[in-house]
Write a protein that holds these residues in place. Sequence first.
Motif, PDB file in Angstrom:
ATOM      1  N   SER A   1       1.359   4.274  -2.933  1.00 23.67           N
ATOM      2  CA  SER A   1       0.487   5.109  -1.943  1.00 23.67           C
ATOM      3  C   SER A   1       1.783   6.057  -2.510  1.00 23.67           C
ATOM      4  O   SER A   1       1.127   8.023  -3.761  1.00 23.67           O
ATOM      5  CB  SER A   1       0.412   5.190  -1.401  1.00 23.67           C
TER       6      SER A   1
ATOM      7  N   ARG B   1      10.154  38.193 -20.204  1.00 21.69           N
ATOM      8  CA  ARG B   1      11.599  37.937 -20.612  1.00 21.69           C
ATOM      9  C   ARG B   1      11.939  38.828 -21.434  1.00 21.69           C
ATOM     10  O   ARG B   1      10.923  39.443 -22.426  1.00 21.69           O
ATOM     11  CB  ARG B   1      11.506  36.634 -20.953  1.00 21.69           C
ATOM     12  N   VAL B   2      12.983  39.490 -21.320  1.00 19.87           N
ATOM     13  CA  VAL B   2      14.448  39.942 -22.008  1.00 19.87           C
ATOM     14  C   VAL B   2      14.030  39.861 -23.472  1.00 19.87           C
ATOM     15  O   VAL B   2      14.332  40.679 -24.826  1.00 19.87           O
ATOM     16  CB  VAL B   2      15.413  40.016 -21.393  1.00 19.87           C
TER      17      VAL B   2
ATOM     18  N   PHE C   1      20.789  40.810 -22.888  1.00 21.79           N
ATOM     19  CA  PHE C   1      20.357  41.280 -24.440  1.00 21.79           C
ATOM     20  C   PHE C   1      21.304  41.711 -24.575  1.00 21.79           C
ATOM     21  O   PHE C   1      21.398  41.482 -25.823  1.00 21.79           O
ATOM     22  CB  PHE C   1      19.818  42.614 -23.242  1.00 21.79           C
ATOM     23  N   ALA C   2      23.360  41.392 -23.676  1.00 20.06           N
ATOM     24  CA  ALA C   2      24.223  42.066 -24.955  1.00 20.06           C
ATOM     25  C   ALA C   2      24.308  41.004 -25.657  1.00 20.06           C
ATOM     26  O   ALA C   2      25.314  40.771 -27.437  1.00 20.06           O
ATOM     27  CB  ALA C   2      25.476  42.649 -23.794  1.00 20.06           C
TER      28      ALA C   2
ATOM     29  N   THR D   1       1.357  18.531 -11.308  1.00 19.98           N
ATOM     30  CA  THR D   1       0.214  19.519 -10.321  1.00 19.98           C
ATOM     31  C   THR D   1       1.366  20.122 -10.368  1.00 19.98           C
ATOM     32  O   THR D   1       1.385  21.594 -10.493  1.00 19.98           O
ATOM     33  CB  THR D   1      -0.026  19.349  -8.920  1.00 19.98           C
ATOM     34  N   THR D   2       2.825  20.092  -9.854  1.00 19.54           N
ATOM     35  CA  THR D   2       4.053  21.057 -10.107  1.00 19.54           C
ATOM     36  C   THR D   2       4.440  21.165 -11.659  1.00 19.54           C
ATOM     37  O   THR D   2       4.574  22.252 -12.026  1.00 19.54           O
ATOM     38  CB  THR D   2       5.264  20.019  -9.693  1.00 19.54           C
TER      39      THR D   2
ATOM     40  N   PHE E   1      22.034  52.229 -24.830  1.00 16.65           N
ATOM     41  CA  PHE E   1      22.649  50.667 -25.062  1.00 16.65           C
ATOM     42  C   PHE E   1      23.515  51.922 -26.088  1.00 16.65           C
ATOM     43  O   PHE E   1      24.661  51.198 -25.198  1.00 16.65           O
ATOM     44  CB  PHE E   1      22.761  49.625 -25.534  1.00 16.65           C
TER      45      PHE E   1
ATOM     46  N   THR F   1      -3.123   9.724   2.979  1.00 15.20           N
ATOM     47  CA  THR F   1      -2.731   9.891   1.211  1.00 15.20           C
ATOM     48  C   THR F   1      -3.991  11.384   1.112  1.00 15.20           C
ATOM     49  O   THR F   1      -3.532  12.305  -0.357  1.00 15.20           O
ATOM     50  CB  THR F   1      -3.195   9.328   0.363  1.00 15.20           C
TER      51      THR F   1
ATOM     52  N   ARG G   1       9.544  28.242 -20.711  1.00 14.35           N
ATOM     53  CA  ARG G   1       9.866  28.662 -19.716  1.00 14.35           C
ATOM     54  C   ARG G   1      11.081  28.227 -18.311  1.00 14.35           C
ATOM     55  O   ARG G   1      11.940  28.913 -17.534  1.00 14.35           O
ATOM     56  CB  ARG G   1       8.690  28.091 -18.164  1.00 14.35           C
TER      57      ARG G   1
ATOM     58  N   THR H   1      -1.052  19.600  -1.558  1.00 17.82           N
ATOM     59  CA  THR H   1      -0.133  19.794  -2.558  1.00 17.82           C
ATOM     60  C   THR H   1      -0.691  20.747  -3.677  1.00 17.82           C
ATOM     61  O   THR H   1      -0.669  21.317  -4.801  1.00 17.82           O
ATOM     62  CB  THR H   1       0.325  18.113  -3.404  1.00 17.82           C
TER      63      THR H   1
ATOM     64  N   PHE I   1      12.862  41.452 -27.090  1.00 18.44           N
ATOM     65  CA  PHE I   1      14.265  41.634 -27.830  1.00 18.44           C
ATOM     66  C   PHE I   1      13.521  40.872 -29.293  1.00 18.44           C
ATOM     67  O   PHE I   1      13.622  41.248 -30.461  1.00 18.44           O
ATOM     68  CB  PHE I   1      15.184  40.003 -27.627  1.00 18.44           C
TER      69      PHE I   1
ATOM     70  N   PHE J   1      -3.077  15.224  -1.156  1.00 14.67           N
ATOM     71  CA  PHE J   1      -2.593  15.375  -2.494  1.00 14.67           C
ATOM     72  C   PHE J   1      -3.571  16.764  -2.406  1.00 14.67           C
ATOM     73  O   PHE J   1      -3.678  17.404  -3.283  1.00 14.67           O
ATOM     74  CB  PHE J   1      -3.999  14.357  -2.580  1.00 14.67           C
TER      75      PHE J   1
ATOM     76  N   MET K   1       1.765   9.222  -4.906  1.00 17.51           N
ATOM     77  CA  MET K   1       2.044  10.618  -4.728  1.00 17.51           C
ATOM     78  C   MET K   1       2.950  11.029  -5.952  1.00 17.51           C
ATOM     79  O   MET K   1       2.908  12.325  -6.342  1.00 17.51           O
ATOM     80  CB  MET K   1       2.392  10.743  -3.038  1.00 17.51           C
TER      81      MET K   1
ATOM     82  N   LEU L   1      18.014  47.103 -23.129  1.00 17.58           N
ATOM     83  CA  LEU L   1      17.277  46.588 -23.348  1.00 17.58           C
ATOM     84  C   LEU L   1      17.089  45.728 -21.563  1.00 17.58           C
ATOM     85  O   LEU L   1      15.866  45.246 -20.632  1.00 17.58           O
ATOM     86  CB  LEU L   1      16.348  44.543 -23.819  1.00 17.58           C
ATOM     87  N   ASP L   2      17.843  46.288 -20.164  1.00 10.16           N
ATOM     88  CA  ASP L   2      17.744  45.779 -19.252  1.00 10.16           C
ATOM     89  C   ASP L   2      16.811  46.839 -18.549  1.00 10.16           C
ATOM     90  O   ASP L   2      16.164  46.415 -17.437  1.00 10.16           O
ATOM     91  CB  ASP L   2      19.473  45.351 -18.663  1.00 10.16           C
TER      92      ASP L   2
ATOM     93  N   ILE M   1       1.423  12.137  -9.011  1.00  7.42           N
ATOM     94  CA  ILE M   1       0.350  13.133  -8.705  1.00  7.42           C
ATOM     95  C   ILE M   1       1.099  14.885  -8.679  1.00  7.42           C
ATOM     96  O   ILE M   1       1.214  15.492  -8.904  1.00  7.42           O
ATOM     97  CB  ILE M   1      -0.735  13.256  -7.200  1.00  7.42           C
ATOM     98  N   PHE M   2       2.244  14.484  -7.671  1.00  7.77           N
ATOM     99  CA  PHE M   2       2.975  15.113  -7.507  1.00  7.77           C
ATOM    100  C   PHE M   2       3.746  15.945  -8.592  1.00  7.77           C
ATOM    101  O   PHE M   2       3.615  17.403  -8.958  1.00  7.77           O
ATOM    102  CB  PHE M   2       3.833  15.269  -6.894  1.00  7.77           C
TER     103      PHE M   2
ATOM    104  N   GLU N   1      14.169  27.805 -20.246  1.00 13.18           N
ATOM    105  CA  GLU N   1      15.260  28.193 -20.074  1.00 13.18           C
ATOM    106  C   GLU N   1      15.999  29.230 -19.261  1.00 13.18           C
ATOM    107  O   GLU N   1      15.836  30.088 -18.967  1.00 13.18           O
ATOM    108  CB  GLU N   1      15.279  29.164 -21.769  1.00 13.18           C
ATOM    109  N   PRO N   2      17.456  28.903 -19.402  1.00 17.80           N
ATOM    110  CA  PRO N   2      17.473  30.661 -18.395  1.00 17.80           C
ATOM    111  C   PRO N   2      18.245  32.095 -18.598  1.00 17.80           C
ATOM    112  O   PRO N   2      17.884  31.688 -20.427  1.00 17.80           O
ATOM    113  CB  PRO N   2      19.628  30.177 -18.164  1.00 17.80           C
ATOM    114  N   ASP N   3      18.067  32.933 -18.402  1.00 19.09           N
ATOM    115  CA  ASP N   3      17.561  33.881 -18.767  1.00 19.09           C
ATOM    116  C   ASP N   3      18.803  34.829 -19.496  1.00 19.09           C
ATOM    117  O   ASP N   3      19.573  34.714 -18.644  1.00 19.09           O
ATOM    118  CB  ASP N   3      17.805  35.291 -17.244  1.00 19.09           C
TER     119      ASP N   3
ATOM    120  N   LEU O   1      22.156  38.364 -27.080  1.00 17.85           N
ATOM    121  CA  LEU O   1      21.693  38.452 -27.917  1.00 17.85           C
ATOM    122  C   LEU O   1      21.330  39.449 -29.094  1.00 17.85           C
ATOM    123  O   LEU O   1      20.984  39.585 -29.582  1.00 17.85           O
ATOM    124  CB  LEU O   1      19.671  39.050 -27.127  1.00 17.85           C
TER     125      LEU O   1
ATOM    126  N   ASN P   1       0.048  24.297  -5.152  1.00 25.46           N
ATOM    127  CA  ASN P   1       0.142  24.780  -6.685  1.00 25.46           C
ATOM    128  C   ASN P   1      -1.065  25.215  -7.302  1.00 25.46           C
ATOM    129  O   ASN P   1       0.005  25.967  -8.492  1.00 25.46           O
ATOM    130  CB  ASN P   1       0.700  22.921  -7.589  1.00 25.46           C
TER     131      ASN P   1
ATOM    132  N   ILE Q   1       0.963  -0.861   0.187  1.00 30.61           N
ATOM    133  CA  ILE Q   1       0.206   0.006  -0.288  1.00 30.61           C
ATOM    134  C   ILE Q   1       0.939   1.548  -0.044  1.00 30.61           C
ATOM    135  O   ILE Q   1       0.603   2.412  -0.732  1.00 30.61           O
ATOM    136  CB  ILE Q   1      -1.148  -0.076   1.074  1.00 30.61           C
ATOM    137  N   LEU Q   2       1.559   1.626   1.360  1.00 32.34           N
ATOM    138  CA  LEU Q   2       2.767   2.640   0.585  1.00 32.34           C
ATOM    139  C   LEU Q   2       3.539   2.631  -0.827  1.00 32.34           C
ATOM    140  O   LEU Q   2       3.226   3.882  -0.620  1.00 32.34           O
ATOM    141  CB  LEU Q   2       3.558   2.270   2.148  1.00 32.34           C
TER     142      LEU Q   2
END
Lengths: 180, 258
Positions: free
Chosen positions: A29, B69-70, A81-82, A40-41, B96, B13, A74, B20, B74, B17, A33, B107-108, A36-37, A76-78, A84, B24, A25-26
């Motif tokens: 579940s 976002r920047v 501008f320089a 939802t995230t 700039f 459980t 979403r 969470t 752009f 549920f 979980m 743009l910053d 589901i987590f 990807e790191p920012d 780009l 969210n 069961i654990l």
Amino acid sequence: MKTENTPHTTDDTSLHAFWCLLVQILVKSSKKMEIIFRQTTLSVGRSPIFSSFRNTGFGKAFERLSLLTHKSTRDEPDIKFATLLRHSKFMQLGDPQGKVIEGKIVRVVGNDLYIDFGWKFECVCPKPLKNERDYVRGSKVRLRLQRLELSTKFLGATKEITLREADAHLIGIVRTPFRT
Amino acid sequence: MIRTIANRLKWNTVRCFTQTCSINSDAFLCQNATSLKDDQLADIKESEIKEISDPLRFPDYFGVRKLFRVKDLFDARVHYGHKDGTLDPNMKPYIFGSRLGHLIFDLDKTAKMLQDALNFTAHIAYRGGIILFVSHFPQHTLTVENAAKQAGEYAHAREWDFHIFTNSEKVYNGVTRLPDLVILLSTLNPQMQEHTAVKDAAKMCIPTIGIVDSNSNPNLITYPVPGNDDSPAAVQLYCNLFRDAILLGKSKKPVVST
């Protein structure tokens, strides 16, 4: 199931069975979980309807593709501008005089074509007499740039006056929606 | 005994549920928590359970930072300015540099100022203020009017009638409520002179948000946003962002139960 070597009493077997059940069961579940987590995230537009398709081919494909689109916008790191700007087409262009670029016709007003080529302004060119039917809204055309902005200082003025237009010559057509 | 333990496991459980799920679904609060300083996080944990009473306590209550976002700026060509010769000296801090005579916005800096402007818009919308979108360029009229319609606010994208702010009682034949915020998608009129709304809003003490291009004067504008105001792509982006900020502010409005 080891029943011969390990001697169990009747109470022990029932307790053993209970613990097996508890562990199952654990585990179940916790798996649920986790699912589901994760759902939802990560979900921005994913509904729980698709949880039933999890193990099918469609379900796996859907998950993989939805994660792709989700990541690209979403996770990807920012980028600075320089950076780009340094790697932009505008910097690659250099001196616009004489450069050949591709543009798209966005508006047709009488005999004039308003062409957008990714710059701040559109350029306006007269419609050529040859292959007149090809030059419609949505056609891709080739241009030779002259100036990126038509702005000059009139006599006696301190500031320039801008026409908010680029200057280019129409060379030819690349692709037209009129002909497939 | 086994049955009660199994029931209790099931109940636990279910509770996990729901926990969470609730965390969210209140995504804005969680995202804001990460953007705040550590000493304010203690406040957040208490107020997650209770309702937040004062949005002004937080630097980004509505999460407007997440709207763009920047790279989005752009791609929408926000960084393109006019030529060197048309530069207004007041715009120099936001530039700039100049590439072969064509000015490029930093743009910053633009992103930071746009965030402030969007945050302000969301707060005004949260408090039930009237927001007026103003623009005078004919090619952007449809974009601006659609954005205002979708946001449930007002737009004036035609020729500006004089005295509609300064002499509104005579023009509209009665006591009029003037807008609480004016968003200018371009601070110039087609004659390349400063739009009358800038001066009139300042006279009537109405805060303004304005997209200032390199040939515009940002001095009279409360929240200037240096950027391109000529490309349709850029104007579409601004309209979308302001519309989203307004809708965010309105969605968080406290519902008064009658």
